[in-house]
Design a protein around this motif. Structure first.
Motif, PDB file in Angstrom:
ATOM      1  N   ALA A  74      45.707   3.918  15.338  1.00  0.00           N
ATOM      2  CA  ALA A  74      45.627   2.553  14.795  1.00  0.00           C
ATOM      3  C   ALA A  74      46.149   1.587  15.646  1.00  0.00           C
ATOM      4  CB  ALA A  74      45.816   2.563  13.419  1.00  0.00           C
ATOM      5  N   PRO A  75      45.588   0.294  15.753  1.00  0.00           N
ATOM      6  CA  PRO A  75      46.629  -1.013  16.449  1.00  0.00           C
ATOM      7  C   PRO A  75      47.593  -1.267  15.595  1.00  0.00           C
ATOM      8  CG  PRO A  75      44.461  -1.580  15.533  1.00  0.00           C
ATOM      9  CD  PRO A  75      44.336  -0.338  15.144  1.00  0.00           C
ATOM     10  N   PRO A  76      48.712  -2.063  16.105  1.00  0.00           N
ATOM     11  CA  PRO A  76      49.942  -2.571  15.509  1.00  0.00           C
ATOM     12  C   PRO A  76      49.646  -3.287  14.433  1.00  0.00           C
ATOM     13  CG  PRO A  76      50.398  -2.286  17.769  1.00  0.00           C
ATOM     14  CD  PRO A  76      48.792  -2.212  17.883  1.00  0.00           C
ATOM     15  N   ALA A  77      48.512  -4.040  14.608  1.00  0.00           N
ATOM     16  CA  ALA A  77      48.127  -4.988  13.341  1.00  0.00           C
ATOM     17  C   ALA A  77      47.783  -4.366  12.077  1.00  0.00           C
ATOM     18  CB  ALA A  77      47.043  -6.014  13.751  1.00  0.00           C
ATOM     19  N   ALA A 250      45.096 -14.719  14.668  1.00  0.00           N
ATOM     20  CA  ALA A 250      44.174 -14.571  15.510  1.00  0.00           C
ATOM     21  C   ALA A 250      44.397 -13.354  16.506  1.00  0.00           C
ATOM     22  CB  ALA A 250      43.857 -15.757  16.598  1.00  0.00           C
ATOM     23  N   PRO A 251      45.448 -12.809  17.115  1.00  0.00           N
ATOM     24  CA  PRO A 251      45.755 -11.929  18.086  1.00  0.00           C
ATOM     25  C   PRO A 251      45.642 -10.552  17.262  1.00  0.00           C
ATOM     26  CG  PRO A 251      47.690 -13.322  17.591  1.00  0.00           C
ATOM     27  CD  PRO A 251      46.704 -14.011  17.159  1.00  0.00           C
ATOM     28  N   ALA A 252      46.051 -10.908  15.748  1.00  0.00           N
ATOM     29  CA  ALA A 252      46.016  -9.480  15.129  1.00  0.00           C
ATOM     30  C   ALA A 252      44.367  -9.143  14.720  1.00  0.00           C
ATOM     31  CB  ALA A 252      46.424  -9.870  13.737  1.00  0.00           C
ATOM     32  N   LEU A 253      43.582 -10.103  14.641  1.00  0.00           N
ATOM     33  CA  LEU A 253      42.231  -9.830  14.498  1.00  0.00           C
ATOM     34  C   LEU A 253      41.669  -9.323  15.744  1.00  0.00           C
ATOM     35  CD1 LEU A 253      41.035 -13.044  12.391  1.00  0.00           C
ATOM     36  CD2 LEU A 253      41.230 -10.704  11.594  1.00  0.00           C
ATOM     37  N   LEU A 257      39.507  -5.853  14.520  1.00  0.00           N
ATOM     38  CA  LEU A 257      38.181  -5.735  14.299  1.00  0.00           C
ATOM     39  C   LEU A 257      37.479  -4.883  14.946  1.00  0.00           C
ATOM     40  CD1 LEU A 257      37.504  -9.635  13.644  1.00  0.00           C
ATOM     41  CD2 LEU A 257      37.488  -7.801  11.935  1.00  0.00           C
ATOM     42  N   PRO A 258      37.654  -4.748  16.439  1.00  0.00           N
ATOM     43  CA  PRO A 258      37.024  -3.631  17.281  1.00  0.00           C
ATOM     44  C   PRO A 258      37.403  -2.289  16.842  1.00  0.00           C
ATOM     45  CG  PRO A 258      38.358  -5.099  18.565  1.00  0.00           C
ATOM     46  CD  PRO A 258      38.424  -5.564  17.370  1.00  0.00           C
ATOM     47  N   TRP A 259      38.581  -2.119  16.310  1.00  0.00           N
ATOM     48  CA  TRP A 259      39.189  -0.813  16.077  1.00  0.00           C
ATOM     49  C   TRP A 259      38.431  -0.227  14.610  1.00  0.00           C
ATOM     50  CZ3 TRP A 259      41.745   1.905  12.249  1.00  0.00           C
ATOM     51  CH2 TRP A 259      42.251   3.006  12.646  1.00  0.00           C
ATOM     52  N   LEU A 260      38.194  -1.213  13.608  1.00  0.00           N
ATOM     53  CA  LEU A 260      37.805  -0.946  12.490  1.00  0.00           C
ATOM     54  C   LEU A 260      36.399  -0.729  12.580  1.00  0.00           C
ATOM     55  CD1 LEU A 260      39.643  -3.428   9.877  1.00  0.00           C
ATOM     56  CD2 LEU A 260      39.777  -0.962  10.307  1.00  0.00           C
ATOM     57  N   ALA A 261      35.501  -1.615  13.579  1.00  0.00           N
ATOM     58  CA  ALA A 261      34.126  -1.588  13.734  1.00  0.00           C
ATOM     59  C   ALA A 261      33.936  -0.131  14.236  1.00  0.00           C
ATOM     60  CB  ALA A 261      33.639  -2.481  14.575  1.00  0.00           C
ATOM     61  N   GLY A 262      34.708   0.494  15.192  1.00  0.00           N
ATOM     62  CA  GLY A 262      34.572   1.939  15.745  1.00  0.00           C
ATOM     63  C   GLY A 262      34.736   2.947  14.680  1.00  0.00           C
ATOM     64  N   VAL A 263      35.827   2.710  13.826  1.00  0.00           N
ATOM     65  CA  VAL A 263      36.199   3.770  13.019  1.00  0.00           C
ATOM     66  C   VAL A 263      35.020   3.772  11.747  1.00  0.00           C
ATOM     67  CG1 VAL A 263      37.885   4.447  11.393  1.00  0.00           C
ATOM     68  CG2 VAL A 263      38.375   3.914  13.645  1.00  0.00           C
ATOM     69  N   LEU A 264      35.038   2.804  11.197  1.00  0.00           N
ATOM     70  CA  LEU A 264      34.037   2.606  10.025  1.00  0.00           C
ATOM     71  C   LEU A 264      32.679   2.710  10.258  1.00  0.00           C
ATOM     72  CD1 LEU A 264      36.052  -0.142   8.253  1.00  0.00           C
ATOM     73  CD2 LEU A 264      36.236   2.148   7.625  1.00  0.00           C
ATOM     74  N   ALA A 265      32.164   2.257  11.428  1.00  0.00           N
ATOM     75  CA  ALA A 265      30.563   2.327  11.563  1.00  0.00           C
ATOM     76  C   ALA A 265      30.281   2.332  13.153  1.00  0.00           C
ATOM     77  CB  ALA A 265      30.029   0.744  11.317  1.00  0.00           C
ATOM     78  N   PRO A 266      30.631   3.587  13.387  1.00  0.00           N
ATOM     79  CA  PRO A 266      30.587   4.121  14.910  1.00  0.00           C
ATOM     80  C   PRO A 266      29.356   3.804  15.653  1.00  0.00           C
ATOM     81  CG  PRO A 266      30.837   6.036  13.424  1.00  0.00           C
ATOM     82  CD  PRO A 266      30.901   4.935  12.727  1.00  0.00           C
ATOM     83  N   ASP A 267      28.255   3.748  14.863  1.00  0.00           N
ATOM     84  CA  ASP A 267      27.130   3.781  15.425  1.00  0.00           C
ATOM     85  C   ASP A 267      26.343   2.587  15.390  1.00  0.00           C
ATOM     86  OD1 ASP A 267      26.550   6.688  15.659  1.00  0.00           O
ATOM     87  OD2 ASP A 267      26.063   6.709  13.501  1.00  0.00           O
TER      88      ASP A 267
END
Length: 284
Positions: A74-77, A250-253, A257-267
């Protein structure tokens, strides 16, 4: 009065909402002066994922459970959110899920205050039980929109308002616009987070266009989509309107966002940050 968040605790919408909320409250703790948080639709405050309601839908299995499976990268944010989850489950595992009230209280300091509004009579009882004895937390058995008039502005100059309605009413977006205008007049420096569901794109776009047209402080819309927003009868994504975004969000997002999108909805997962109103002078 039919909506009960216990059935949806820990789902993908909670993940993005609470990850951003944890970032915003953490930003408020960077200054020593006290802050005030108002949660207008508080629910029960905290949830058991082993309980019948959560098990009946199993929504947490494609939400927070997936996130914890990937927590090692997971990212630091995401750290403040993950820390809140760990504190709620000191023995490890995933049984207790901190709703917004429990998450905020866990991040607060002795000088800070939290007001929780909830209309459902059973959920108010649960809130009072969860936060019994904590003088920093006030419980209000009210329609959350009434508290925007009744409790604002607070004595504290800094703080946050979270509006997370159930969207049972067809005029919910109109009620949100009214609430946003009232908050801006009463407490213009407050950070405001407004959760909204994304089903079909058109109602969401109309709401965001109205927010932009009304003017006010810097405002962005943060959206996470599981799939394209084309089915008006299905929850396709989750949005969070952020008014007066705190420094560092802004830098936290950009990490979250890309990490969560990949984990929660990889397709089919996607995300975007939509600027609505340009940055105003000064930050909370």
């Amino acid at each position: 009065m039919n909506y009960r968040h216990a059935y949806h605790a820990g789902n993908f919408a909670d993940v993005i909402k609470h990850a951003v909320l944890a970032q915003a409250v953490t930003a408020l703790t960077r200054k020593e002066t006290p802050f005030f948080v108002l949660d207008t639709h508080a629910g029960c405050g905290a949830y058991r994922l082993s309980a019948e309601a959560a098990q009946k839908t199993g929504e947490f299995k494609t939400g927070i459970a997936r996130v914890l499976e990937r927590a090692g990268d997971a990212p630091p944010a995401l750290a403040p959110y993950l820390a809140a989850l760990a504190a709620a489950n000191p023995g490890g595992g995933l049984d207790h899920y901190p709703g917004s009230p429990a998450l905020v209280r866990g991040l607060m300091r002795p000088q800070d205050r939290l007001a929780l509004a909830e209309l459902h009579p059973e959920d108010v009882v649960a809130l009072r039980r969860t936060f019994a004895g904590d003088r920093r937390v006030g419980i209000h058995h009210l329609d959350g929109y009434q508290t925007v008039k009744a409790l604002l502005p607070p004595p504290e100059r800094r703080g946050l308002v979270l509006i997370d309605p159930p969207f049972e009413r067809t005029d919910e977006f109109e009620r949100l616009l009214t609430a946003l205008g009232r908050i801006h007049r009463r407490w213009p420096q407050a950070i405001v987070l407004v959760w909204y569901p994304i089903k079909a794109a058109e109602p969401v776009d109309a709401f965001l266009d109205a927010v932009a047209a009304a003017g006010g402080p810097e405002t962005v819309a943060v959206e996470l989509l599981l799939r394209p927003a084309t089915d008006p009868f299905r929850l396709n994504g989750s949005g969070l309107l952020v008014v007066n975004p705190p420094w560092g969000l802004a830098p936290a997002l950009a990490e979250l966002l890309p990490w969560l999108a990949g984990v929660l909805a990889p397709d089919q997962g996607s995300f975007r940050v939509r600027p609505l109103i340009a940055e105003a002078a000064g930050r909370v």
